[in-house]
Design a protein around this motif. Structure first.
Motif, PDB file in Angstrom:
ATOM      1  N   ALA A 182       0.837  -1.203   0.000  1.00 11.94           N
ATOM      2  CA  ALA A 182       0.000   0.000   0.000  1.00 11.94           C
ATOM      3  C   ALA A 182       0.873   1.255   0.000  1.00 11.94           C
ATOM      4  O   ALA A 182       0.603   2.219  -0.726  1.00 11.94           O
ATOM      5  CB  ALA A 182      -0.926  -0.018   1.213  1.00 11.94           C
ATOM      6  N   GLU A 183       1.928   1.225   0.819  1.00  8.90           N
ATOM      7  CA  GLU A 183       2.839   2.373   0.886  1.00  8.90           C
ATOM      8  C   GLU A 183       3.571   2.556  -0.436  1.00  8.90           C
ATOM      9  O   GLU A 183       3.731   3.678  -0.926  1.00  8.90           O
ATOM     10  CB  GLU A 183       3.832   2.167   2.023  1.00  8.90           C
ATOM     11  N   GLU A 186       1.255   4.015  -2.779  1.00  8.61           N
ATOM     12  CA  GLU A 186       0.663   5.258  -2.291  1.00  8.61           C
ATOM     13  C   GLU A 186      -0.857   5.198  -2.284  1.00  8.61           C
ATOM     14  O   GLU A 186      -1.558   6.071  -2.822  1.00  8.61           O
ATOM     15  CB  GLU A 186       1.153   6.456  -3.119  1.00  8.61           C
ATOM     16  N   THR A 187      -1.386   4.157  -1.648  1.00  8.65           N
ATOM     17  CA  THR A 187      -2.830   3.987  -1.555  1.00  8.65           C
ATOM     18  C   THR A 187      -3.195   3.428  -0.183  1.00  8.65           C
ATOM     19  O   THR A 187      -2.318   2.992   0.572  1.00  8.65           O
ATOM     20  CB  THR A 187      -3.349   3.059  -2.670  1.00  8.65           C
ATOM     21  N   ASP A 188      -4.465   3.439   0.120  1.00  6.73           N
ATOM     22  CA  ASP A 188      -4.941   2.875   1.382  1.00  6.73           C
ATOM     23  C   ASP A 188      -4.839   1.363   1.340  1.00  6.73           C
ATOM     24  O   ASP A 188      -5.081   0.734   0.291  1.00  6.73           O
ATOM     25  CB  ASP A 188      -6.403   3.293   1.616  1.00  6.73           C
ATOM     26  N   VAL A 189      -4.501   0.759   2.472  1.00  8.66           N
ATOM     27  CA  VAL A 189      -4.313  -0.692   2.518  1.00  8.66           C
ATOM     28  C   VAL A 189      -5.585  -1.439   2.154  1.00  8.66           C
ATOM     29  O   VAL A 189      -5.535  -2.564   1.624  1.00  8.66           O
ATOM     30  CB  VAL A 189      -3.792  -1.118   3.915  1.00  8.66           C
ATOM     31  N   ASN A 190      -6.750  -0.842   2.377  1.00 14.75           N
ATOM     32  CA  ASN A 190      -8.010  -1.499   2.034  1.00 14.75           C
ATOM     33  C   ASN A 190      -8.224  -1.622   0.529  1.00 14.75           C
ATOM     34  O   ASN A 190      -9.097  -2.373   0.083  1.00 14.75           O
ATOM     35  CB  ASN A 190      -9.189  -0.744   2.658  1.00 14.75           C
ATOM     36  N   ASN A 191      -7.419  -0.893  -0.238  1.00 12.15           N
ATOM     37  CA  ASN A 191      -7.518  -0.975  -1.703  1.00 12.15           C
ATOM     38  C   ASN A 191      -6.622  -2.061  -2.278  1.00 12.15           C
ATOM     39  O   ASN A 191      -6.599  -2.270  -3.494  1.00 12.15           O
ATOM     40  CB  ASN A 191      -7.128   0.368  -2.341  1.00 12.15           C
TER      41      ASN A 191
END
Length: 442
Positions: A182-183, A186-191
């Motif tokens: 996710a990091e 560069e997105t939310d972990v839920n995605n």
């Protein structure tokens, strides 16, 4: 849903326990624990008392009413528990130090869960986990055992093969990998969805999907130049970009011991000279942590705990507990019986794969990617070592132990295997009684 929710933690005096306490507080609305037992052994009494004091202050600060019990009576903790979490270390950090030093005498990797060091830890721990399971069978037959104790895959396999206890093996690497992806993206972990396959501390991320789009190839390219894709106790040597592309998967941090053995061994030998083993470092970290934990004004998990490693430990553990308790049916990566999910491995062994988690436990999901020869070769070899290690740990058979060590890629020599095993047996006599009748022990 059980209104009287009892959770027992075996190894409650661990420096990691404040992670769990913080997790229980954050999830109290969905996981309304009525009783929490922290159990330990006599040698861990002082640490258990310190942890218990901090836990009570944390609960009080949060305004949560949980009946917290500290005990040296394991059976009392287990009786009628719904969930039992194991996080213990047989022989404490002194034993870990021996596990790391013995292989280095013979220019072999010395690591607490991988190679000869992990083998020694497994031999000490298998009889204890099986003894705990006898208590569970008699006192809490419907309980779910969630094992965090390393080597988690080997211990899970021992429990699956030699007990009737419902068990799932846990590691923080899968959830850590998902957070890292996710990091990286560069997105939310839920995605993020990742497919992982392999065995504990030897798993590969074969697919990365973000917002429904498969971006695996892009991630494998990015990962080669990204730092931080490893654990606290593993040097962050970068991956070769062409190597990752050819593999078609992202190896976990522990693969560095196999794919970069020379670099890792050199780093260990150099570290041994100026700071000792990782166990020596952890001892100092733990001394400092327990001094902090003693502070009567401390009522939160201190940020210094991050230096101990084990990122996302409570997240992994309590995600699993909550999903079972609340019958969520979500997907998590855990250690379970293979039952044909990884076709190149026996059905009865433990594997680390994506599973649907519900009130009945963990149900493996069929893999969507084919296992390539470059993954299959190492996976089968290390799993064969694990099978032999379980057998040796249960039977105390010297010859089986030699076979296990000899085929491990990080040992790979009969002469060295015999020397290492003899050292392990000589320096762990108090914890290896299953070998005592074998005439080959010196």
């Amino acid at each position: 849903m059980n209104k009287n929710l009892k959770i027992a933690v075996i190894g409650g005096g661990s420096s990691y326990t404040p992670e769990l306490i913080e997790g229980f507080i954050k999830r109290y609305a969905e996981l309304p624990i009525t009783q929490l037992y922290l159990a330990d052994i006599e040698e861990g009494r002082e640490k258990l008392d310190i942890i218990g004091g901090l836990a009570r202050r944390m609960f009080d600060k949060a305004g949560i009413n949980i009946d917290l019990k500290l005990t040296l009576n394991r059976r009392e903790a287990i009786k009628d528990a719904n969930f039992i979490i194991t996080q213990f270390r047989v022989g404490l950090l002194d034993a870990r130090g021996r596990d790391e030093r013995i292989p280095l005498r013979y220019n072999r990797i010395g690591q607490e869960t991988t190679g000869a060091g992990g083998f020694a830890k497994a031999l000490r721990t298998i009889p204890v986990i099986l003894d705990i399971c006898k208590d569970i069978e008699g006192l809490a037959p419907n309980a779910m055992l969630l094992n965090f104790t390393n080597p988690a895959g080997i211990l899970t396999e021992a429990v699956l093969k030699h007990t009737n206890v419902k068990t799932i093996g846990l590691c923080n690497i899968p959830i850590g990998t998902k957070m890292q992806m996710a990091e990286l993206c560069e997105t939310d972990v839920n995605n993020v969805f990742i497919e992982m396959l392999g065995i504990n501390h030897l798993n590969w991320t074969t697919k990365v999907v973000v917002n429904g789009k498969d971006i695996s190839n892009e991630v494998f390219t990015k990962a080669a130049s990204a730092s931080g894709l490893t654990m606290k106790n593993i040097p962050d040597f970068g991956w070769d970009a062409s190597f990752l592309q050819a593999m078609g998967a992202l190896p976990c941090g522990y693969h560095r011991y196999f794919y970069m053995e020379d670099d890792m061994l050199k780093e260990q030998l150099e570290s041994l000279e100026y700071e000792g083993t990782r166990a020596d470092v952890v001892k100092k970290v733990e001394q400092d942590l327990f001094e902090l934990y003693k502070d009567p004004n401390l009522a939160i998990k201190p940020p210094q705990l991050q230096e101990r490693g084990g990122a996302y430990y409570s997240e992994a553990a309590l995600n699993l507990v909550s999903s079972i308790y609340n019958n969520k049916g979500d997907i998590q990566t855990v250690n379970v019986r293979n039952n044909g999910v990884i076709s190149c491995l026996p059905d009865e062994v433990s594997v680390e794969v994506n599973c649907i988690i519900d009130s009945q436990g963990a149900h493996p999901i069929q893999l969507s990617t084919e296992i390539s020869p470059q993954i299959r070769g190492l996976l089968q070899l290390v799993k064969a070592y694990e099978e032999l290690t379980v057998e040796a740990g249960v039977t105390g058979n010297y010859d089986t132990a030699i076979q296990a060590l000899t085929i491990h890629p990080l040992v790979g020599s009969i002469k060295v295997a015999i020397s290492i095993l003899n050292d392990i047996l000589a320096e762990n006599k108090a914890h290896l009684s299953q070998f005592k009748v074998d005439s080959k022990i010196t």
